[in-house]
Motif scaffolding. Structure first.
Motif, PDB file in Angstrom:
ATOM      1  N   ILE A  94       0.846  -1.189   0.000  1.00 58.11           N
ATOM      2  CA  ILE A  94       0.000   0.000   0.000  1.00 58.11           C
ATOM      3  C   ILE A  94       0.883   1.241   0.000  1.00 58.11           C
ATOM      4  O   ILE A  94       1.769   1.389   0.848  1.00 58.11           O
ATOM      5  N   GLU A  95       0.662   2.119  -0.965  1.00 62.44           N
ATOM      6  CA  GLU A  95       1.436   3.356  -1.047  1.00 62.44           C
ATOM      7  C   GLU A  95       1.175   4.212   0.190  1.00 62.44           C
ATOM      8  O   GLU A  95       0.029   4.447   0.565  1.00 62.44           O
ATOM      9  N   GLU A  96       2.237   4.686   0.824  1.00 64.33           N
ATOM     10  CA  GLU A  96       2.094   5.498   2.030  1.00 64.33           C
ATOM     11  C   GLU A  96       2.028   6.987   1.737  1.00 64.33           C
ATOM     12  O   GLU A  96       1.653   7.773   2.607  1.00 64.33           O
ATOM     13  N   ASP A  97       2.369   7.385   0.526  1.00 62.26           N
ATOM     14  CA  ASP A  97       2.331   8.795   0.145  1.00 62.26           C
ATOM     15  C   ASP A  97       0.881   9.272   0.122  1.00 62.26           C
ATOM     16  O   ASP A  97       0.057   8.764  -0.643  1.00 62.26           O
TER      17      ASP A  97
ATOM     18  N   PRO B 226      -3.759   4.184  -3.875  1.00 60.08           N
ATOM     19  CA  PRO B 226      -2.555   3.602  -3.270  1.00 60.08           C
ATOM     20  C   PRO B 226      -2.489   2.076  -3.294  1.00 60.08           C
ATOM     21  O   PRO B 226      -1.506   1.504  -2.831  1.00 60.08           O
ATOM     22  N   ILE B 227      -3.522   1.419  -3.802  1.00 58.40           N
ATOM     23  CA  ILE B 227      -3.561  -0.045  -3.776  1.00 58.40           C
ATOM     24  C   ILE B 227      -3.467  -0.576  -5.200  1.00 58.40           C
ATOM     25  O   ILE B 227      -4.172  -0.102  -6.099  1.00 58.40           O
ATOM     26  N   GLU B 228      -2.606  -1.566  -5.394  1.00 53.40           N
ATOM     27  CA  GLU B 228      -2.494  -2.204  -6.702  1.00 53.40           C
ATOM     28  C   GLU B 228      -2.749  -3.699  -6.554  1.00 53.40           C
ATOM     29  O   GLU B 228      -2.190  -4.355  -5.672  1.00 53.40           O
ATOM     30  N   VAL B 229      -3.609  -4.225  -7.404  1.00 56.83           N
ATOM     31  CA  VAL B 229      -3.909  -5.650  -7.383  1.00 56.83           C
ATOM     32  C   VAL B 229      -3.819  -6.188  -8.803  1.00 56.83           C
ATOM     33  O   VAL B 229      -4.261  -5.540  -9.755  1.00 56.83           O
ATOM     34  N   LYS B 230      -3.201  -7.342  -8.930  1.00 59.86           N
ATOM     35  CA  LYS B 230      -3.067  -7.999 -10.233  1.00 59.86           C
ATOM     36  C   LYS B 230      -4.039  -9.176 -10.284  1.00 59.86           C
ATOM     37  O   LYS B 230      -4.112  -9.979  -9.347  1.00 59.86           O
ATOM     38  N   ILE B 231      -4.764  -9.262 -11.382  1.00 62.41           N
ATOM     39  CA  ILE B 231      -5.751 -10.324 -11.547  1.00 62.41           C
ATOM     40  C   ILE B 231      -5.611 -10.933 -12.936  1.00 62.41           C
ATOM     41  O   ILE B 231      -4.953 -10.376 -13.819  1.00 62.41           O
ATOM     42  N   ARG B 232      -6.250 -12.085 -13.109  1.00 66.62           N
ATOM     43  CA  ARG B 232      -6.237 -12.754 -14.406  1.00 66.62           C
ATOM     44  C   ARG B 232      -7.508 -13.582 -14.525  1.00 66.62           C
ATOM     45  O   ARG B 232      -7.957 -14.194 -13.564  1.00 66.62           O
ATOM     46  N   ARG B 233      -8.068 -13.592 -15.708  1.00 66.67           N
ATOM     47  CA  ARG B 233      -9.260 -14.406 -15.924  1.00 66.67           C
ATOM     48  C   ARG B 233      -8.873 -15.877 -16.015  1.00 66.67           C
ATOM     49  O   ARG B 233      -7.932 -16.252 -16.710  1.00 66.67           O
ATOM     50  N   LYS B 234      -9.614 -16.705 -15.282  1.00 69.43           N
ATOM     51  CA  LYS B 234      -9.392 -18.139 -15.364  1.00 69.43           C
ATOM     52  C   LYS B 234      -9.894 -18.667 -16.701  1.00 69.43           C
ATOM     53  O   LYS B 234     -10.834 -18.130 -17.281  1.00 69.43           O
ATOM     54  N   VAL B 235      -9.286 -19.732 -17.165  1.00 69.29           N
ATOM     55  CA  VAL B 235      -9.744 -20.385 -18.382  1.00 69.29           C
ATOM     56  C   VAL B 235     -10.491 -21.646 -17.983  1.00 69.29           C
ATOM     57  O   VAL B 235      -9.942 -22.520 -17.309  1.00 69.29           O
ATOM     58  N   ASN B 236     -11.755 -21.722 -18.376  1.00 72.41           N
ATOM     59  CA  ASN B 236     -12.570 -22.894 -18.074  1.00 72.41           C
ATOM     60  C   ASN B 236     -12.650 -23.783 -19.302  1.00 72.41           C
ATOM     61  O   ASN B 236     -13.308 -23.435 -20.281  1.00 72.41           O
ATOM     62  N   PRO B 237     -11.993 -24.918 -19.293  1.00 70.30           N
ATOM     63  CA  PRO B 237     -12.074 -25.808 -20.455  1.00 70.30           C
ATOM     64  C   PRO B 237     -13.522 -26.174 -20.753  1.00 70.30           C
ATOM     65  O   PRO B 237     -14.293 -26.505 -19.856  1.00 70.30           O
TER      66      PRO B 237
END
Length: 638
Positions: free
Chosen positions: A147-150, A156-167
């Motif tokens: 979390i960015e303190e500035d 201030p929050i960064e989240v990385k996501i990815r879509r799941k692949v459903n066969p």
């Protein structure tokens, strides 16, 4: 962990909610009502369809009513009216020996009931959709950055996501991707946000990313849970009951669609070891049920769902990180499902938190108000763990029910389990209970007045939710509940109990308080429809202690019926405490403990909890409280 080929320009949003179970959806419902930018992400391809939580307390139903879905829940649910208890009869059979009402009269206008978690999620998801908020499913969370303190950093929050692949899932059925998402060559999307809520369950990814530990332990007690359509001659199969036999205990919980849920006590696990749930089958649960219910017969037409769990209680060491990332529901506390509180307390966590976050985002509340989430909800979580531990111990003891003490045990925990006893007093978001009050001619000295503040309105408890009683709408004589005035529209509610305006002295007091609140310098007026129109953050209601025909509505000050060029006068803000056209009167003043000759001021938060209560003259105290929590409005800054 480092992810290759990140995009430098991320997507920006106000709020991210991780998890689309009941708690996550409740958080998103508030965001939809406040019209803040929110994304709710879930790693599953669809909502829960069978099993999981089902018990709904009367307080949860009050919350659902504030979002407009209680009527559907109640019409579909199985109502829980009475609990019955069975024990061995001494000759190889069972006997019913006690019956207790499930909910005491007068606690709420709603009766506790049972409905599947999947249906609850469907209704909450509809509330979100009505506000333009859609659940993004099949989304895998990968990394939560520091979390960015500035303080100058707006996101201030960064989240990385990815879509799941459903066969096997057609691409056109996969969840939509936000067109503004930054996506690298590996399908990784980067989102930056102001706040994040982790509603992602007992094994919370969010909690692990924050490095927050959950303190507690598992016991050796093991239970099976199964939803089925029973075929049995047991007489109380469609009624909540507890059966204590020589072969163990069963809790019977009737469900919708002819389903019944059985909580079945199993053999304890080996001390210090985890239960291997893969070794427990549905047929093993049925076999145990037959032994416990003997000599009654038991078969089934179909099985809807089953699971096995080992009883454990844990609570997170912290409920948030930097008051930017928050945990709710099972992500912050876990317990057994035996007391039917899991979905209820989780929903109420989010109900407490999300309106505060949204209010800070919209510039209504000071950011310091967010510290009140843990202040208010940790005591609830701690009591939940204590009650669960005591309940499991009581019901798991062989013969405990037969030894008596049921009524005393239920009375001890009843108000907490109903949800109506939750008390946030002591929080900075609640006015202190003891304040110095001005002296009136007919009252004792100022010192004595300080001790009387709680006695004047004896049934209105600061920090607790305001109970609902029936009143009559002034404009058309429609019977209305006070609870219906406290809808979850994101606004605070100032209820002015005017007293009897036929009494000249009381009419003068009412006119004086109306002038004070109508003044352009008053923070309540500045946040009301008079100054803010549809952007108002405070609704004002008057509840009179005299017949509606004795005081014409439009003779009241304009603050009680503001004018709109498009719609005319407002007619839904003035009510009376008198018998309705059917002769029914619930005596709201009396049940609130309000003197009909004096009235009072009551300020409720958006979550229906009483934040301030005082005499009509105490507008200065109300102003002081508002100045502590509200951001300045434009007119205050000018």
């Amino acid at each position: 962990m480092s992810w290759a080929m990140e995009i430098e320009t991320p997507t920006y949003t106000d709020l991210v909610v991780i998890g689309a179970g009941p708690a996550g959806l409740m958080a998103a419902c508030w965001a939809a009502r406040y019209h803040v930018n929110v994304r709710i992400l879930d790693d599953k391809p669809e909502r829960v369809l069978t099993g999981h939580a089902d018990g709904l307390t009367c307080r949860t139903l009050e919350i659902f009513d504030s979002f407009g879905i209680a009527h559907e829940v109640c019409s579909e649910a199985s109502v829980d009216v009475q609990m019955r208890y069975w024990r061995p009869n001494g000759v190889g059979g069972l006997e019913r020996f006690q019956s207790l009402i499930s909910q005491k009269p007068g606690v709420s206008r709603f009766q506790q009931c049972l409905l599947s978690q999947g249906r609850i999620e469907e209704l909450l998801e509809r509330v979100c959709a009505e506000g333009g908020v859609l659940v993004e499913r099949n989304m895998e969370t990968l990394e939560l950055g520091p979390i960015e303190e500035d303080e100058s950093c707006k996101y201030p929050i960064e989240v990385k996501i990815r879509r799941k692949v459903n066969p096997g899932t057609p691409s056109e059925q996969e969840p939509a991707v936000d067109a503004n998402d930054s996506i690298d060559d590996h399908g990784i999307k980067v989102i930056r946000c102001k706040y994040l809520i982790g509603a992602d369950g007992a094994h919370s990814w969010t909690r692990r990313q924050l490095g927050i530990a959950a303190t507690g332990a598992s016991t050796d007690e093991c239970w099976g849970v199964i939803d089925l359509v029973p075929l049995t001659n047991f007489p109380d199969i469609r009624q909540s009951c507890v059966i204590s036999s020589l072969h163990g205990n069963i809790h019977v919980v009737p469900r919708e669609r002819q389903l019944v849920r059985l909580y079945i006590q199993l053999e304890s696990a080996t001390p210090g070891e985890r239960l291997d749930r893969s070794k427990i089958t549905a047929e093993m649960l049925i076999s145990t049920t037959k032994k416990i219910l003997h000599p009654y017969t038991f078969e089934y037409a179909s099985i809807d769902w089953f699971t096995v769990y080992q009883v454990g209680q844990r609570i997170a060491d912290k409920f948030s990180a930097a008051e930017r990332v928050f945990l709710v529901g099972d992500a912050v506390h876990t317990h057994s499902p035996k007391i039917g509180q899991g979905m209820n307390v989780s929903l109420q966590d989010a109900y407490n938190l999300s309106w505060k976050i949204c209010s800070v985002i919209k510039g209504i509340l000071k950011s310091s108000s967010l510290a009140s989430y843990e202040t208010e909800r940790r005591p609830v979580a701690e009591e939940l763990i204590d009650v669960d531990r005591e309940t499991v111990s009581f019901y798991c003891s062989r013969g405990a029910i037969d030894r008596g003490g049921l009524q005393e045990f239920r009375n001890k925990h009843y108000r907490f389990l109903s949800g109506v006893a939750v008390d946030y007093s002591g929080s900075e978001m609640i006015s202190p209970k003891h304040v110095s009050l001005p002296r009136f001619d007919d009252e004792p000295s100022t010192e004595a007045c300080e001790s009387l503040v709680e006695e004047r309105f004896s049934h209105i408890c600061l920090g607790q939710r305001l109970p609902s009683y029936r009143v009559v709408k002034h404009a058309n004589a429609e019977p209305t509940s006070v609870g219906s005035l406290l809808s979850s529209n994101g606004r605070w509610k100032l209820l002015i109990f005017t007293g009897d305006l036929r009494v000249e002295a009381q009419a003068v007091r009412f006119n004086n308080v109306s002038k004070a609140i109508s003044a352009t310098s008053c923070s309540i007026r500045q946040r009301s429809a008079l100054d803010m129109g549809c952007q108002a953050s405070v609704d004002i209601f008057a509840i009179m202690a005299c017949p509606r025909d004795s005081v014409p509505l439009l003779s009241l000050p304009e603050i009680y019926h503001p004018w709109n060029e498009s719609t005319g006068w407002e007619y839904d803000t003035v009510y009376t405490d008198e018998p309705d056209v059917y002769g029914v009167c619930e005596d709201a003043y009396g049940r609130y403990g309000i003197d009909r000759t004096r009235g009072c001021l009551v300020l409720c938060r958006p979550d229906q909890h009483v934040a301030y209560c005082g005499e009509l003259e105490h507008t200065a105290g109300l102003e002081l409280f508002c100045s502590r929590i509200f951001m300045e409005t434009r007119s205050e800054c000018d």
